[in-house]
Scaffold this motif. Structure first.
Motif, PDB file in Angstrom:
ATOM      1  N   ALA A  52       0.853  -1.195   0.000  1.00  0.00           N
ATOM      2  CA  ALA A  52       0.000   0.000   0.000  1.00  0.00           C
ATOM      3  C   ALA A  52       0.883   1.236   0.000  1.00  0.00           C
ATOM      4  O   ALA A  52       1.977   1.232   0.584  1.00  0.00           O
ATOM      5  N   PRO A  53       0.427   2.330  -0.634  1.00  0.00           N
ATOM      6  CA  PRO A  53       1.196   3.584  -0.611  1.00  0.00           C
ATOM      7  C   PRO A  53       1.142   4.228   0.758  1.00  0.00           C
ATOM      8  O   PRO A  53       0.161   4.081   1.498  1.00  0.00           O
ATOM      9  N   LEU A  54       2.200   4.958   1.127  1.00  0.00           N
ATOM     10  CA  LEU A  54       2.274   5.685   2.387  1.00  0.00           C
ATOM     11  C   LEU A  54       2.249   7.191   2.139  1.00  0.00           C
ATOM     12  O   LEU A  54       2.653   7.646   1.060  1.00  0.00           O
ATOM     13  N   PRO A  55       1.793   7.994   3.095  1.00  0.00           N
ATOM     14  CA  PRO A  55       1.749   9.448   2.907  1.00  0.00           C
ATOM     15  C   PRO A  55       3.119  10.048   2.630  1.00  0.00           C
ATOM     16  O   PRO A  55       3.226  11.099   1.997  1.00  0.00           O
ATOM     17  N   SER A  56       4.175   9.383   3.098  1.00  0.00           N
ATOM     18  CA  SER A  56       5.528   9.882   2.887  1.00  0.00           C
ATOM     19  C   SER A  56       5.981   9.765   1.445  1.00  0.00           C
ATOM     20  O   SER A  56       7.011  10.315   1.057  1.00  0.00           O
ATOM     21  N   GLY A  57       5.228   9.025   0.642  1.00  0.00           N
ATOM     22  CA  GLY A  57       5.613   8.799  -0.746  1.00  0.00           C
ATOM     23  C   GLY A  57       6.208   7.441  -0.988  1.00  0.00           C
ATOM     24  O   GLY A  57       6.471   7.068  -2.141  1.00  0.00           O
ATOM     25  N   GLY A  58       6.414   6.672   0.063  1.00  0.00           N
ATOM     26  CA  GLY A  58       6.930   5.311  -0.077  1.00  0.00           C
ATOM     27  C   GLY A  58       5.807   4.310  -0.155  1.00  0.00           C
ATOM     28  O   GLY A  58       4.644   4.646  -0.420  1.00  0.00           O
ATOM     29  N   ALA A  59       6.147   3.055   0.066  1.00  0.00           N
ATOM     30  CA  ALA A  59       5.176   1.978   0.019  1.00  0.00           C
ATOM     31  C   ALA A  59       5.411   1.008   1.158  1.00  0.00           C
ATOM     32  O   ALA A  59       6.569   0.727   1.507  1.00  0.00           O
ATOM     33  N   LEU A  60       4.347   0.499   1.750  1.00  0.00           N
ATOM     34  CA  LEU A  60       4.422  -0.522   2.780  1.00  0.00           C
ATOM     35  C   LEU A  60       4.214  -1.873   2.125  1.00  0.00           C
ATOM     36  O   LEU A  60       3.220  -2.087   1.413  1.00  0.00           O
TER      37      LEU A  60
END
Length: 318
Positions: free
Chosen positions: A304-312
């Motif tokens: 899933a995408p993260l608010p920081s711009g990365g992905a979990l």
């Protein structure tokens, strides 16, 4: 590969009323402690868990933000309550939240292992299900993507094998469009390659990127892994090929990153190799580059995408 891992429940975030959301859990057949032969009486049950307006980005944060319940009263954030049940128990289906808040469930496999063409729609206001128009053919291991205009693109699919991976035959190149305004299902242009256990990612410009998956094979337990990728343009009802992956794979994940890039992670192939590499597509340039490897090889995982711009990237099978 564990068949039960593939048959995990489908979760969809709902908006029930102002300030309150919930998570609809469409429980997979045969994976709530029962067997795969239909003996599990709870296989077709859907459940919801209420949560606050701020949704946790990781599992560890979830219990800190789930705090809303019916009529605004406090509730146990880990408690589930039963909703109306699906008419047909199913797994390897898709669940897509529609613009009006309802949830579209498409296809899947029955408790006997037969693929399904049926569609069911969940209404969060009444917490009941209704039947929709069936697809022209039964499918599972497909994708269903909400388009910018509110329609849903359903693409590909094919049966599972005895270990939960994509079977080597019966895989579809077909695609369909579901219109929630009318309830109609219409044929869309077919993909260049038949594929199942692939990914579909909505791009910022409204097109849909489909990557990898398994296609029909002459022999073996699994379908043959694909390196191909295609983009669907809903305005033109047409698919366009893009550069292939460096590594053929199915049962991987794909997440949209800032700047219109898409990261593909993990997955497996017909030799049951499990990958820990990532590949990043620059959609504007149409080129793939190697991304950082994940810490462990994974298949049947989620991302899933993260608010920081990365992905979990979480869970799965090594």
């Amino acid at each position: 590969m564990s068949r039960c891992v593939r048959m995990g429940p489908t979760l969809v975030k709902l908006a029930l009323r102002s300030g309150v959301t919930a998570v609809l859990v469409v429980v997979a057949a045969g994976c709530t402690g029962g067997t795969d032969d239909g003996s599990n009486p709870d296989a077709d049950v859907a459940e919801t868990v209420d949560e606050g307006a701020d949704v946790a980005e990781t599992v560890e944060e979830a219990t800190d933000v789930l705090d809303a319940a019916d009529d605004g009263a406090a509730a146990d954030p880990t408690a589930f309550r039963l909703t109306g049940s699906l008419a047909t128990a199913r797994d390897t289906h898709t669940a897509t939240r529609l613009p009006d808040g309802r949830v579209l469930v498409v296809g899947g496999e029955s408790t006997s292992g037969a693929m399904l063409a049926s569609i069911e729609i969940f209404d969060p206001a009444s917490e009941t299900w209704s039947s929709g128009v069936s697809l022209s053919v039964p499918i599972c291991n497909h994708t269903a993507t909400l388009l910018a205009d509110g329609r849903v693109l359903v693409a590909g699919g094919g049966p599972s094998n005895s270990v939960g991976g994509p079977a080597p035959s019966g895989i579809e190149a077909s695609a369909w469009l579901y219109d929630p305004a009318t309830g109609a299902v219409s044929a869309a242009a077919s993909m260049a390659d038949a594929r199942s256990a692939h990914t579909a990612t909505l791009l910022p410009d409204g097109r849909v990127l489909v990557v990898g998956g398994a296609t029909n094979a002459a022999s073996g337990v699994h379908g043959r892994a694909l390196d191909g990728a295609e983009i669907y343009d809903p305005a033109a009802d047409a698919w366009t090929a893009v550069a292939p992956l460096a590594v053929r794979r199915f049962l991987h994940t794909a997440v949209l990153l800032p700047g219109g890039r898409v990261v593909v992670a993990g997955g497996s192939d017909e030799a049951e190799r499990v990958f820990m590499d990532t590949e990043v597509l620059d959609v504007a340039a149409g080129t793939w580059s190697a991304g950082p490897p994940i810490a462990e090889s994974r298949v049947f995982h989620v991302a899933a995408p993260l608010p920081s711009g990365g992905a979990l990237i979480a869970a799965g099978k090594l």
